[in-house]
Motif scaffolding. Sequence first.
Motif, PDB file in Angstrom:
ATOM      1  N   ARG A 249       0.866  -1.226   0.004  1.00 27.00           N
ATOM      2  CA  ARG A 249       0.034  -0.105   0.116  1.00 27.00           C
ATOM      3  C   ARG A 249       0.849   1.326  -0.055  1.00 27.00           C
ATOM      4  NH1 ARG A 249      -5.411   1.452   2.606  1.00 27.00           N
ATOM      5  NH2 ARG A 249      -5.184   3.517   3.249  1.00 27.00           N
ATOM      6  N   VAL A 250       0.816   2.126  -1.184  1.00 24.85           N
ATOM      7  CA  VAL A 250       1.560   3.178  -0.989  1.00 24.85           C
ATOM      8  C   VAL A 250       0.741   4.347  -0.688  1.00 24.85           C
ATOM      9  CG1 VAL A 250       2.748   4.942  -2.922  1.00 24.85           C
ATOM     10  CG2 VAL A 250       2.784   2.357  -2.983  1.00 24.85           C
ATOM     11  N   GLU A 251       1.435   5.179   0.175  1.00 26.64           N
ATOM     12  CA  GLU A 251       0.529   6.322   0.656  1.00 26.64           C
ATOM     13  C   GLU A 251       1.104   7.727   0.535  1.00 26.64           C
ATOM     14  OE1 GLU A 251      -0.408   3.456   4.664  1.00 26.64           O
ATOM     15  OE2 GLU A 251       1.393   4.830   4.632  1.00 26.64           O
ATOM     16  N   LEU A 252       0.378   8.672   0.209  1.00 26.01           N
ATOM     17  CA  LEU A 252       0.868   9.753  -0.154  1.00 26.01           C
ATOM     18  C   LEU A 252       0.382  10.738   1.186  1.00 26.01           C
ATOM     19  CD1 LEU A 252      -0.778  10.673  -3.667  1.00 26.01           C
ATOM     20  CD2 LEU A 252       1.504  10.662  -3.120  1.00 26.01           C
ATOM     21  N   TYR A 253       1.634  11.427   1.501  1.00 29.60           N
ATOM     22  CA  TYR A 253       1.432  12.201   2.929  1.00 29.60           C
ATOM     23  C   TYR A 253       1.295  13.669   2.814  1.00 29.60           C
ATOM     24  CZ  TYR A 253       3.253   7.910   4.608  1.00 29.60           C
ATOM     25  OH  TYR A 253       3.500   6.496   4.767  1.00 29.60           O
ATOM     26  N   ARG A 254       0.363  14.209   3.389  1.00 23.96           N
ATOM     27  CA  ARG A 254       0.101  15.662   3.312  1.00 23.96           C
ATOM     28  C   ARG A 254       0.922  16.388   4.136  1.00 23.96           C
ATOM     29  NH1 ARG A 254      -5.216  16.648   6.173  1.00 23.96           N
ATOM     30  NH2 ARG A 254      -5.049  14.545   6.389  1.00 23.96           N
ATOM     31  N   PRO A 255       1.409  17.691   4.161  1.00 22.17           N
ATOM     32  CA  PRO A 255       2.345  18.302   5.164  1.00 22.17           C
ATOM     33  C   PRO A 255       1.508  18.440   6.262  1.00 22.17           C
ATOM     34  CG  PRO A 255       1.778  19.822   3.013  1.00 22.17           C
ATOM     35  CD  PRO A 255       1.142  18.461   2.861  1.00 22.17           C
ATOM     36  N   LEU A 256       2.196  18.434   7.199  1.00 22.48           N
ATOM     37  CA  LEU A 256       1.608  18.782   8.814  1.00 22.48           C
ATOM     38  C   LEU A 256       0.942  20.245   8.948  1.00 22.48           C
ATOM     39  CD1 LEU A 256       3.762  16.860  11.169  1.00 22.48           C
ATOM     40  CD2 LEU A 256       1.604  16.039  10.179  1.00 22.48           C
ATOM     41  N   SER A 257      -0.066  20.504   9.254  1.00 21.57           N
ATOM     42  CA  SER A 257      -0.665  21.654   9.332  1.00 21.57           C
ATOM     43  C   SER A 257      -0.220  22.508  10.767  1.00 21.57           C
ATOM     44  CB  SER A 257      -2.122  22.011   9.041  1.00 21.57           C
ATOM     45  OG  SER A 257      -2.716  21.229   9.915  1.00 21.57           O
ATOM     46  N   VAL A 258       0.066  21.823  11.817  1.00 21.79           N
ATOM     47  CA  VAL A 258       0.332  21.771  13.048  1.00 21.79           C
ATOM     48  C   VAL A 258       1.381  20.884  13.360  1.00 21.79           C
ATOM     49  CG1 VAL A 258      -0.375  22.298  15.446  1.00 21.79           C
ATOM     50  CG2 VAL A 258      -1.893  22.761  13.532  1.00 21.79           C
ATOM     51  N   ASP A 259       2.511  21.605  14.213  1.00 23.39           N
ATOM     52  CA  ASP A 259       3.435  20.711  14.866  1.00 23.39           C
ATOM     53  C   ASP A 259       2.972  19.803  15.707  1.00 23.39           C
ATOM     54  OD1 ASP A 259       6.137  19.786  15.701  1.00 23.39           O
ATOM     55  OD2 ASP A 259       6.007  21.029  17.476  1.00 23.39           O
ATOM     56  N   PRO A 260       3.120  18.614  15.990  1.00 22.15           N
ATOM     57  CA  PRO A 260       2.415  17.529  16.552  1.00 22.15           C
ATOM     58  C   PRO A 260       2.636  17.824  18.150  1.00 22.15           C
ATOM     59  CG  PRO A 260       3.276  16.445  14.996  1.00 22.15           C
ATOM     60  CD  PRO A 260       4.144  17.849  14.901  1.00 22.15           C
ATOM     61  N   LYS A 261       3.714  18.340  18.645  1.00 23.55           N
ATOM     62  CA  LYS A 261       4.004  18.748  19.958  1.00 23.55           C
ATOM     63  C   LYS A 261       3.187  19.693  20.404  1.00 23.55           C
ATOM     64  CE  LYS A 261       9.021  17.368  20.368  1.00 23.55           C
ATOM     65  NZ  LYS A 261      10.274  17.621  20.299  1.00 23.55           N
ATOM     66  N   GLU A 262       3.041  20.869  19.648  1.00 24.21           N
ATOM     67  CA  GLU A 262       2.067  22.023  19.741  1.00 24.21           C
ATOM     68  C   GLU A 262       0.628  21.500  19.801  1.00 24.21           C
ATOM     69  OE1 GLU A 262       1.122  25.784  20.811  1.00 24.21           O
ATOM     70  OE2 GLU A 262       3.053  24.972  20.754  1.00 24.21           O
ATOM     71  N   ALA A 263       0.359  20.677  19.103  1.00 27.02           N
ATOM     72  CA  ALA A 263      -1.071  20.222  19.153  1.00 27.02           C
ATOM     73  C   ALA A 263      -1.517  19.534  20.488  1.00 27.02           C
ATOM     74  CB  ALA A 263      -1.357  19.102  17.955  1.00 27.02           C
ATOM     75  N   ARG A 264      -0.342  18.602  21.007  1.00 22.46           N
ATOM     76  CA  ARG A 264      -0.681  18.062  22.294  1.00 22.46           C
ATOM     77  C   ARG A 264      -0.724  19.053  23.208  1.00 22.46           C
ATOM     78  NH1 ARG A 264       4.212  15.270  22.262  1.00 22.46           N
ATOM     79  NH2 ARG A 264       3.295  14.105  20.321  1.00 22.46           N
ATOM     80  N   ARG A 265       0.079  20.141  23.316  1.00 20.86           N
ATOM     81  CA  ARG A 265       0.024  20.901  24.435  1.00 20.86           C
ATOM     82  C   ARG A 265      -1.614  21.771  24.266  1.00 20.86           C
ATOM     83  NH1 ARG A 265       4.892  23.073  21.990  1.00 20.86           N
ATOM     84  NH2 ARG A 265       6.605  21.756  23.065  1.00 20.86           N
ATOM     85  N   LEU A 266      -1.855  22.278  23.084  1.00 24.85           N
ATOM     86  CA  LEU A 266      -3.389  22.707  23.183  1.00 24.85           C
ATOM     87  C   LEU A 266      -4.259  21.787  23.593  1.00 24.85           C
ATOM     88  CD1 LEU A 266      -3.005  24.306  19.382  1.00 24.85           C
ATOM     89  CD2 LEU A 266      -2.851  25.666  21.653  1.00 24.85           C
ATOM     90  N   ARG A 267      -4.397  20.527  23.246  1.00 29.25           N
ATOM     91  CA  ARG A 267      -5.410  19.674  23.690  1.00 29.25           C
ATOM     92  C   ARG A 267      -5.167  19.497  25.264  1.00 29.25           C
ATOM     93  NH1 ARG A 267      -3.746  16.183  19.558  1.00 29.25           N
ATOM     94  NH2 ARG A 267      -2.257  14.892  20.870  1.00 29.25           N
ATOM     95  N   TYR A 268      -3.796  19.653  25.676  1.00 30.51           N
ATOM     96  CA  TYR A 268      -3.995  19.645  27.502  1.00 30.51           C
ATOM     97  C   TYR A 268      -4.236  20.706  27.853  1.00 30.51           C
ATOM     98  CZ  TYR A 268      -1.773  19.404  31.845  1.00 30.51           C
ATOM     99  OH  TYR A 268      -1.452  19.368  33.152  1.00 30.51           O
ATOM    100  N   LYS A 269      -4.386  22.010  27.179  1.00 29.21           N
ATOM    101  CA  LYS A 269      -4.771  22.921  27.930  1.00 29.21           C
ATOM    102  C   LYS A 269      -6.402  22.930  27.926  1.00 29.21           C
ATOM    103  CE  LYS A 269      -1.353  26.679  26.924  1.00 29.21           C
ATOM    104  NZ  LYS A 269      -1.018  27.878  26.152  1.00 29.21           N
ATOM    105  N   ARG A 270      -6.798  22.538  26.784  1.00 26.04           N
ATOM    106  CA  ARG A 270      -8.358  22.451  26.776  1.00 26.04           C
ATOM    107  C   ARG A 270      -8.794  21.565  27.590  1.00 26.04           C
ATOM    108  NH1 ARG A 270      -9.037  21.165  21.081  1.00 26.04           N
ATOM    109  NH2 ARG A 270      -6.946  21.431  20.561  1.00 26.04           N
ATOM    110  N   GLN A 271      -8.306  20.478  27.751  1.00 26.44           N
ATOM    111  CA  GLN A 271      -8.697  19.415  28.683  1.00 26.44           C
ATOM    112  C   GLN A 271      -8.508  19.844  30.269  1.00 26.44           C
ATOM    113  OE1 GLN A 271      -6.325  16.109  28.167  1.00 26.44           O
ATOM    114  NE2 GLN A 271      -7.640  15.369  26.271  1.00 26.44           N
ATOM    115  N   ARG A 272      -7.453  20.822  30.806  1.00 24.75           N
ATOM    116  CA  ARG A 272      -7.398  21.343  31.917  1.00 24.75           C
ATOM    117  C   ARG A 272      -8.504  22.174  32.411  1.00 24.75           C
ATOM    118  NH1 ARG A 272      -1.720  23.690  32.563  1.00 24.75           N
ATOM    119  NH2 ARG A 272      -2.858  25.629  32.155  1.00 24.75           N
ATOM    120  N   HIS A 273      -8.704  22.882  31.209  1.00 20.59           N
ATOM    121  CA  HIS A 273      -9.916  24.153  31.562  1.00 20.59           C
ATOM    122  C   HIS A 273     -11.324  23.650  31.468  1.00 20.59           C
ATOM    123  CE1 HIS A 273      -6.940  27.398  31.714  1.00 20.59           C
ATOM    124  NE2 HIS A 273      -6.491  27.219  30.470  1.00 20.59           N
ATOM    125  N   ALA A 274     -11.292  22.460  30.978  1.00 20.13           N
ATOM    126  CA  ALA A 274     -12.820  21.752  30.750  1.00 20.13           C
ATOM    127  C   ALA A 274     -13.279  21.423  32.463  1.00 20.13           C
ATOM    128  CB  ALA A 274     -12.827  20.758  29.919  1.00 20.13           C
TER     129      ALA A 274
END
Length: 104
Positions: free
Chosen positions: A79-104
């Motif tokens: 299976r050949v897969e084409l990869y899109r460029p990342l729109s957000v750095d994975p580390k930054e996305a993880r930080r943002l999810r953590y912030k949202r969970q902490r405030h919820a």
Amino acid sequence: MAPADAAGGVATLRVEVAYSPAPRQVQVVTLELAAGCSVADALRASGLLERHALTLEGLRCGVWGRVQPLDALLRDGERVELYRPLSVDPKEARRLRYKRQRHA
């Protein structure tokens, strides 16, 4: 020249080419190609490059989740897969999810 199979015909291999143009959208094209074809050959044959106005230059692709060069030879069932460029750095996305969970 492609190698011959046991019946004397040209050996073929079946591969899939997958591309996800947007989150939760996946397009898969199944191809039968001559044995000895490369990743680039499969991408060209799939029609996905033209459909999404993509070029081979700078394109990231892989086989079963592992990045491969365009000249890598394919085997039957891959299976050949084409990869899109990342729109957000994975580390930054993880930080943002953590912030949202902490405030919820």
